[in-house]
Design a protein around this motif. Structure first.
Motif, PDB file in Angstrom:
ATOM      1  N   SER A  35      -0.901   8.186  -6.218  1.00 56.94           N
ATOM      2  CA  SER A  35      -1.366   7.091  -5.336  1.00 56.94           C
ATOM      3  C   SER A  35      -0.414   6.459  -4.064  1.00 56.94           C
ATOM      4  CB  SER A  35      -2.439   5.513  -6.049  1.00 56.94           C
ATOM      5  OG  SER A  35      -1.606   4.599  -6.491  1.00 56.94           O
ATOM      6  N   PHE A  36       1.546   6.121  -4.462  1.00 56.67           N
ATOM      7  CA  PHE A  36       1.415   6.212  -4.190  1.00 56.67           C
ATOM      8  C   PHE A  36       2.015   6.314  -3.166  1.00 56.67           C
ATOM      9  CE2 PHE A  36       3.650   2.810  -7.487  1.00 56.67           C
ATOM     10  CZ  PHE A  36       2.837   1.541  -7.169  1.00 56.67           C
ATOM     11  N   GLY A  39      -0.183   6.458   0.515  1.00 55.39           N
ATOM     12  CA  GLY A  39      -1.069   4.684   1.557  1.00 55.39           C
ATOM     13  C   GLY A  39      -0.513   4.003   0.977  1.00 55.39           C
ATOM     14  N   ALA A  40       0.426   3.553   0.982  1.00 56.57           N
ATOM     15  CA  ALA A  40       0.562   2.630  -0.005  1.00 56.57           C
ATOM     16  C   ALA A  40       0.612   1.026   1.275  1.00 56.57           C
ATOM     17  CB  ALA A  40       2.356   2.554  -0.477  1.00 56.57           C
ATOM     18  N   SER A  41       0.087   0.726   0.744  1.00 59.37           N
ATOM     19  CA  SER A  41       0.212  -1.241   0.440  1.00 59.37           C
ATOM     20  C   SER A  41       1.638  -1.383   0.764  1.00 59.37           C
ATOM     21  CB  SER A  41      -1.054  -1.884   0.319  1.00 59.37           C
ATOM     22  OG  SER A  41      -0.343  -2.550  -1.613  1.00 59.37           O
ATOM     23  N   GLU A  42       1.508  -2.513   0.980  1.00 61.30           N
ATOM     24  CA  GLU A  42       2.956  -3.910   1.464  1.00 61.30           C
ATOM     25  C   GLU A  42       3.307  -3.766  -0.365  1.00 61.30           C
ATOM     26  OE1 GLU A  42       5.438  -7.273   3.783  1.00 61.30           O
ATOM     27  OE2 GLU A  42       3.368  -6.924   4.513  1.00 61.30           O
ATOM     28  N   GLY A  43       2.028  -4.516  -0.836  1.00 63.67           N
ATOM     29  CA  GLY A  43       2.062  -5.180  -2.075  1.00 63.67           C
ATOM     30  C   GLY A  43       2.712  -3.535  -2.800  1.00 63.67           C
ATOM     31  N   ASP A  44       2.153  -2.578  -2.767  1.00 61.22           N
ATOM     32  CA  ASP A  44       3.105  -1.502  -3.999  1.00 61.22           C
ATOM     33  C   ASP A  44       4.165  -1.083  -3.306  1.00 61.22           C
ATOM     34  OD1 ASP A  44       0.300  -1.165  -4.240  1.00 61.22           O
ATOM     35  OD2 ASP A  44      -0.162   0.234  -2.912  1.00 61.22           O
ATOM     36  N   SER A 124       3.624   4.652   4.160  1.00 67.84           N
ATOM     37  CA  SER A 124       2.982   3.383   3.887  1.00 67.84           C
ATOM     38  C   SER A 124       1.450   2.769   5.163  1.00 67.84           C
ATOM     39  CB  SER A 124       4.425   2.256   3.799  1.00 67.84           C
ATOM     40  OG  SER A 124       3.713   1.109   3.742  1.00 67.84           O
ATOM     41  N   VAL A 125       0.831   2.441   4.518  1.00 66.30           N
ATOM     42  CA  VAL A 125       0.013   1.770   5.783  1.00 66.30           C
ATOM     43  C   VAL A 125       0.057   0.136   5.920  1.00 66.30           C
ATOM     44  CG1 VAL A 125      -2.020   3.613   4.901  1.00 66.30           C
ATOM     45  CG2 VAL A 125      -2.004   1.269   3.443  1.00 66.30           C
ATOM     46  N   ALA A 126       1.004  -0.126   5.351  1.00 63.41           N
ATOM     47  CA  ALA A 126       1.825  -1.405   5.689  1.00 63.41           C
ATOM     48  C   ALA A 126       1.983  -1.777   6.840  1.00 63.41           C
ATOM     49  CB  ALA A 126       2.642  -2.147   4.284  1.00 63.41           C
ATOM     50  N   LYS A 133      11.467  -1.121   7.078  1.00 58.56           N
ATOM     51  CA  LYS A 133      11.660   0.406   6.624  1.00 58.56           C
ATOM     52  C   LYS A 133      13.448   0.729   6.316  1.00 58.56           C
ATOM     53  CE  LYS A 133       7.792   2.928   8.953  1.00 58.56           C
ATOM     54  NZ  LYS A 133       7.277   3.531   9.281  1.00 58.56           N
TER      55      LYS A 133
END
Length: 436
Positions: A35-36, A39-44, A124-126, A133
């Protein structure tokens, strides 16, 4: 490395911050590796970055205990497990036993977590900026290099794998020299990222206070690189790297990034702390460490506590309990200024012996000793640096490595206290690794 050992769900490596402490999340619904990567979020990503710092503490005491016992810095005379006074001191080490596999697996979990963080940032999608980065890349690659160096020093001539990103297509086992070259390259790559990072940087624990911007974290990176260059016997490179590190000849000897511990929540304690004078806590400094010390050396009182009576187990006897840490929440340093000063002293030998002596005296004077007055030929100065490293860096994982790299891993430096005791220069390659 078997797939099962490095394709793991980050249940115990992921953490959240609570004040200045690291709390491990024990959540059966925690995100998985896949899941990471998808497309990880900023929180991830923030969670992964925190998890990377936290997972480095797993089995930390076990690593330091085993390498320190091999170097005869101290013994575990508690009798909890006779392998600490038997197999670890006599050999051969079981390539499928916990003495071999436990720390090996722990350091590779750090490597795997760093790889996951790097992949998560890449995908990431953040909407992270390039500079943001670079923060994460520099951070992850530096700590990945640190973990690889720790396992390389355990395995030595038995080699390690550098490339473990794809568990189904692992890279080859490489020699110690090749590993050092790859680790240095990774540190340089990380430093290049940090040069293009932000001043906000990654959110870290209080253990990285003073090293929590891209530029100051780079000073930590360069300090690690100087340690690697020392192992490569490249003195001029050591000196060049130290100029870019946090070395401070006039500074606090305990300045440096550290693992932190806590009492709250699901945080963990510093397992290298031993309750003073308590039965079952007989981690005892080797008698020669005290006997060989110079008169007035403050490090003896600072780092040991004397039992009323000697304690014995399995034919080994000692009277001084190790007391490097005063409480179970004391930090454990990844690298600190006192080590850098001693690295600086060693690297100057043969280049500027007067400067080497000046650096040696900083450490001697801090320990309550007069200036060095011995011979200033190269071998004598190496011996003096080695002596100061023995007393200043007790239980910090250096003695066994120092003796080995300086061709002194022999009976003149390693006391063999019983018939059948042996000198071991490396941990064997774990059995599961040989199946790959």
């Amino acid at each position: 490395m078997k797939k099962i050992s490095i394709s793991f769900i980050l249940l115990f490596g992921l953490v959240i911050f609570s004040g200045c402490e690291l709390d491990e999340i024990e959540n059966p619904n925690a995100p998985t590796v896949s899941s990471f990567a998808e497309g990880a979020s900023e929180g991830d990503i923030m969670l992964l970055a925190s998890g990377l710092e936290a997972v480095m503490r797993n089995d930390l005491a076990f690593h330091y205990d085993t390498v320190s016992i091999l170097g005869r810095e101290y013994y575990d005379l508690s009798g909890v497990d006779p392998r600490y006074t038997g197999e670890l001191l006599k050999g051969p080490l079981d390539n499928n036993g916990f003495l071999t596999t436990r720390a090996y697996a722990a350091w590779y979990k750090v490597v795997k977590t760093a790889n996951i963080l790097i992949e998560a940032v890449e995908n990431s999608v953040a909407g992270l900026s390039d500079a943001e980065k670079n923060d994460y890349y520099g951070y992850a690659k530096t700590l990945k290099a640190y973990a690889l160096l720790m396992v390389a020093n355990r395995q030595y001539d038995n080699g390690i794998r550098i490339d473990v990103a794809d568990p189904d297509n692992l890279g080859p086992n490489v020699s110690y020299e090749e590993a050092l070259t790859a680790i240095m390259s990774l540190l340089d790559e990380a430093d290049a990222h940090l040069a293009n990072g932000t001043e906000e940087f990654v959110s870290l624990s209080s253990g990285f206070d003073g090293f929590d911007t891209a530029s100051t974290f780079s000073e930590f990176n360069r300090a690690l690189a100087a340690r690697v260059a020392l192992y490569q016997d490249n003195d001029q490179m050591v000196l060049n790297l130290l100029e870019e590190s946090f070395l401070d000849l006039d500074g606090d000897l305990y300045e440096g990034p550290a693992h932190v511990f806590g009492l709250t929540g699901n945080d963990i304690l510093n397992a290298q702390f031993h309750v003073p004078l308590q039965s079952g806590q007989e981690f005892m400094v080797h008698p020669t460490w005290v006997a060989d010390a110079a008169n007035g050396d403050l490090r003896i009182e600072e780092k040991t506590i004397r039992f009323e009576d000697s304690t014995s187990f399995d034919g080994l006897t000692a009277i001084d309990q190790i007391a490097v840490y005063d409480k179970n929440t004391d930090p454990v340093y990844l690298i600190r200024n006192e080590e850098l000063i001693l690295i600086y002293a060693e690297a100057n030998i043969g280049i500027d012996n007067d400067e080497a002596v000046e650096a040696i005296n900083i450490v001697r004077n801090a320990a309550g000793l007069d200036d060095y007055s011995g011979s200033t030929d190269e071998q004598a100065l190496i011996e003096e640096v080695l002596r100061q490293r023995r007393y200043s860096l007790l239980a910090e994982g250096h003695r066994w490595i120092d003796l080995r790299r300086l061709d002194r891993l022999n009976e003149n430096y390693i006391p063999l206290d019983r018939d059948g005791d042996n000198i071991i220069d490396a941990f064997p390659t774990p059995f599961t690794e040989q199946l790959q």
